[in-house]
Motif scaffolding. Structure first.
Motif, mmCIF file in Angstrom:
data_model
loop_
_atom_site.group_PDB
_atom_site.id
_atom_site.type_symbol
_atom_site.label_atom_id
_atom_site.label_comp_id
_atom_site.label_asym_id
_atom_site.label_seq_id
_atom_site.Cartn_x
_atom_site.Cartn_y
_atom_site.Cartn_z
ATOM 1 N N ALA A 46 2.140 -5.007 7.021
ATOM 2 C CA ALA A 46 3.018 -3.886 6.672
ATOM 3 C C ALA A 46 2.220 -2.598 6.815
ATOM 4 C CB ALA A 46 3.513 -4.039 5.232
ATOM 5 N N THR A 47 2.876 -1.538 7.275
ATOM 6 C CA THR A 47 2.188 -0.255 7.417
ATOM 7 C C THR A 47 2.003 0.425 6.069
ATOM 8 O OG1 THR A 47 4.296 0.811 7.943
ATOM 9 C CG2 THR A 47 2.916 0.130 9.800
ATOM 10 N N HIS A 48 2.705 -0.063 5.048
ATOM 11 C CA HIS A 48 2.510 0.404 3.677
ATOM 12 C C HIS A 48 2.918 -0.736 2.743
ATOM 13 C CE1 HIS A 48 6.865 1.005 4.066
ATOM 14 N NE2 HIS A 48 6.901 0.925 2.758
ATOM 15 N N PRO A 49 2.391 -0.783 1.533
ATOM 16 C CA PRO A 49 2.791 -1.845 0.603
ATOM 17 C C PRO A 49 4.289 -1.749 0.293
ATOM 18 C CG PRO A 49 0.832 -0.706 -0.184
ATOM 19 C CD PRO A 49 1.352 0.089 0.971
ATOM 20 N N PHE A 50 4.984 -2.869 0.342
ATOM 21 C CA PHE A 50 6.412 -2.911 0.056
ATOM 22 C C PHE A 50 6.629 -3.141 -1.433
ATOM 23 C CE2 PHE A 50 6.944 -2.960 4.441
ATOM 24 C CZ PHE A 50 8.272 -3.054 4.813
ATOM 25 N N SER A 51 7.487 -2.340 -2.026
ATOM 26 C CA SER A 51 7.890 -2.555 -3.411
ATOM 27 C C SER A 51 8.983 -3.625 -3.427
ATOM 28 C CB SER A 51 8.426 -1.248 -4.005
ATOM 29 O OG SER A 51 9.637 -0.878 -3.339
ATOM 30 N N GLU A 52 9.279 -4.149 -4.597
ATOM 31 C CA GLU A 52 10.359 -5.144 -4.704
ATOM 32 C C GLU A 52 11.703 -4.575 -4.225
ATOM 33 O OE1 GLU A 52 10.317 -8.474 -5.246
ATOM 34 O OE2 GLU A 52 8.138 -8.272 -5.227
ATOM 35 N N PRO A 53 12.061 -3.316 -4.585
ATOM 36 C CA PRO A 53 13.323 -2.766 -4.057
ATOM 37 C C PRO A 53 13.328 -2.632 -2.526
ATOM 38 C CG PRO A 53 12.635 -1.512 -5.984
ATOM 39 C CD PRO A 53 11.497 -2.435 -5.631
ATOM 40 N N GLU A 54 12.197 -2.259 -1.943
ATOM 41 C CA GLU A 54 12.121 -2.173 -0.477
ATOM 42 C C GLU A 54 12.280 -3.546 0.162
ATOM 43 O OE1 GLU A 54 9.242 1.314 0.997
ATOM 44 O OE2 GLU A 54 8.294 -0.065 -0.426
ATOM 45 N N LEU A 55 11.672 -4.560 -0.441
ATOM 46 C CA LEU A 55 11.828 -5.919 0.073
ATOM 47 C C LEU A 55 13.272 -6.383 -0.062
ATOM 48 C CD1 LEU A 55 8.572 -7.566 -1.271
ATOM 49 C CD2 LEU A 55 9.205 -7.289 1.135
ATOM 50 N N ALA A 56 13.914 -6.043 -1.169
ATOM 51 C CA ALA A 56 15.326 -6.426 -1.361
ATOM 52 C C ALA A 56 16.198 -5.779 -0.288
ATOM 53 C CB ALA A 56 15.796 -6.019 -2.755
ATOM 54 N N ASP A 57 15.944 -4.514 0.028
ATOM 55 C CA ASP A 57 16.699 -3.832 1.089
ATOM 56 C C ASP A 57 16.449 -4.485 2.445
ATOM 57 O OD1 ASP A 57 17.726 -2.061 -0.760
ATOM 58 O OD2 ASP A 57 16.340 -0.425 -0.229
ATOM 59 N N PHE A 86 3.111 -10.185 6.151
ATOM 60 C CA PHE A 86 4.326 -10.982 6.327
ATOM 61 C C PHE A 86 4.020 -12.205 7.177
ATOM 62 C CE2 PHE A 86 6.216 -6.729 5.781
ATOM 63 C CZ PHE A 86 7.208 -7.010 4.860
ATOM 64 N N VAL A 87 4.668 -13.299 6.861
ATOM 65 C CA VAL A 87 4.750 -14.471 7.727
ATOM 66 C C VAL A 87 6.225 -14.823 7.750
ATOM 67 C CG1 VAL A 87 4.196 -16.902 8.051
ATOM 68 C CG2 VAL A 87 2.447 -15.338 7.218
ATOM 69 N N ASP A 112 9.511 -2.147 15.132
ATOM 70 C CA ASP A 112 9.790 -1.666 13.779
ATOM 71 C C ASP A 112 8.559 -0.945 13.233
ATOM 72 O OD1 ASP A 112 10.136 -1.460 10.951
ATOM 73 O OD2 ASP A 112 11.529 -3.147 10.981
ATOM 74 N N PRO A 113 8.681 0.329 12.844
ATOM 75 C CA PRO A 113 7.513 1.082 12.376
ATOM 76 C C PRO A 113 6.960 0.602 11.031
ATOM 77 C CG PRO A 113 9.515 2.382 12.103
ATOM 78 C CD PRO A 113 9.904 1.138 12.863
ATOM 79 N N ARG A 114 7.648 -0.322 10.365
ATOM 80 C CA ARG A 114 7.147 -0.860 9.102
ATOM 81 C C ARG A 114 6.121 -1.968 9.312
ATOM 82 N NH1 ARG A 114 13.024 -2.002 6.752
ATOM 83 N NH2 ARG A 114 13.097 -2.826 8.869
ATOM 84 N N HIS A 115 5.988 -2.444 10.572
ATOM 85 C CA HIS A 115 5.051 -3.524 10.913
ATOM 86 C C HIS A 115 3.984 -3.012 11.865
ATOM 87 C CE1 HIS A 115 7.626 -6.938 9.597
ATOM 88 N NE2 HIS A 115 8.617 -6.163 9.964
ATOM 89 N N GLU A 116 2.815 -3.640 11.800
ATOM 90 C CA GLU A 116 1.798 -3.450 12.826
ATOM 91 C C GLU A 116 1.087 -4.783 13.020
ATOM 92 O OE1 GLU A 116 -0.674 -0.316 11.355
ATOM 93 O OE2 GLU A 116 -1.533 -1.532 9.761
ATOM 94 N N ASP A 117 0.370 -4.900 14.103
ATOM 95 C CA ASP A 117 -0.352 -6.131 14.423
ATOM 96 C C ASP A 117 0.572 -7.348 14.353
ATOM 97 O OD1 ASP A 117 -2.508 -7.691 15.198
ATOM 98 O OD2 ASP A 117 -3.259 -7.941 13.153
ATOM 99 N N VAL A 118 1.730 -7.252 14.999
ATOM 100 C CA VAL A 118 2.682 -8.367 15.052
ATOM 101 C C VAL A 118 2.147 -9.394 16.044
ATOM 102 C CG1 VAL A 118 5.048 -9.058 15.580
ATOM 103 C CG2 VAL A 118 4.621 -6.839 14.502
#
Length: 147
Positions: free
Chosen positions: A16-27, A52-53, A73-79
């Motif tokens: 992830a390009t930044h740590p995901f909060s629980e609300p962000e993961l839910a979205d 992520f896996v 997706d700009p929320r991911h890197e090194d896919v």
């Protein structure tokens, strides 16, 4: 069945390009589940410590199309695609996207507890395959117990 409609399983990992909060993961899950349902894609998503896996199952053309979207997706890197293989039947047929957030290990955890996905990035193909099967089994057992 044509090659593009053949059923496949694809496993990838990403940071992830930044740590995901629980609300962000839910979205993320709400949108992913709706889109995956429309594409007839099933699978599992694990998130821990910014990593992520994900396992995706579906027609080859649909899974590859989704991977192109994920790669941009700009929320991911090194896919990185770890495994892509044909499937005879789905392992996650009931889930448009099963999800589990992994908690940090505690000192009293049993040996063998997986507290990161680091070995999936540097391991050989056989080790990656075994780790993915362990994660799949672990996830399915936890989901069954929660019902």
């Amino acid at each position: 069945m044509t090659a593009e409609h053949a059923l496949v399983s694809l496993v990838y990992c990403s940071s992830a390009t930044h740590p995901f909060s629980e609300p962000e993961l839910a979205d993320l899950l709400a949108v992913s589940r709706a889109r995956n349902s429309a594409r007839d894609i099933t699978g599992m998503l694990l998130y821990r410590g910014g990593e992520f896996v994900q396992i995706l199952e579906g027609a080859r053309s649909d899974v590859e199309s989704l991977m192109e979207i994920i790669g941009r997706d700009p929320r991911h890197e090194d896919v990185r695609v770890l495994i892509e293989e044909p499937l005879h039947e789905r392992r996650f047929a009931e889930w448009t996207m099963g999800y589990q957030s992994l908690v940090a290990a505690e000192p009293k955890m049993l040996s063998g507890y997986r507290d990161s996905f680091d070995d999936l990035r540097v391991g050989d193909h056989d080790m990656i395959g075994r780790a993915i099967m362990e994660l799949t089994l672990w996830f399915r057992v936890r989901e069954s117990a929660a019902r």
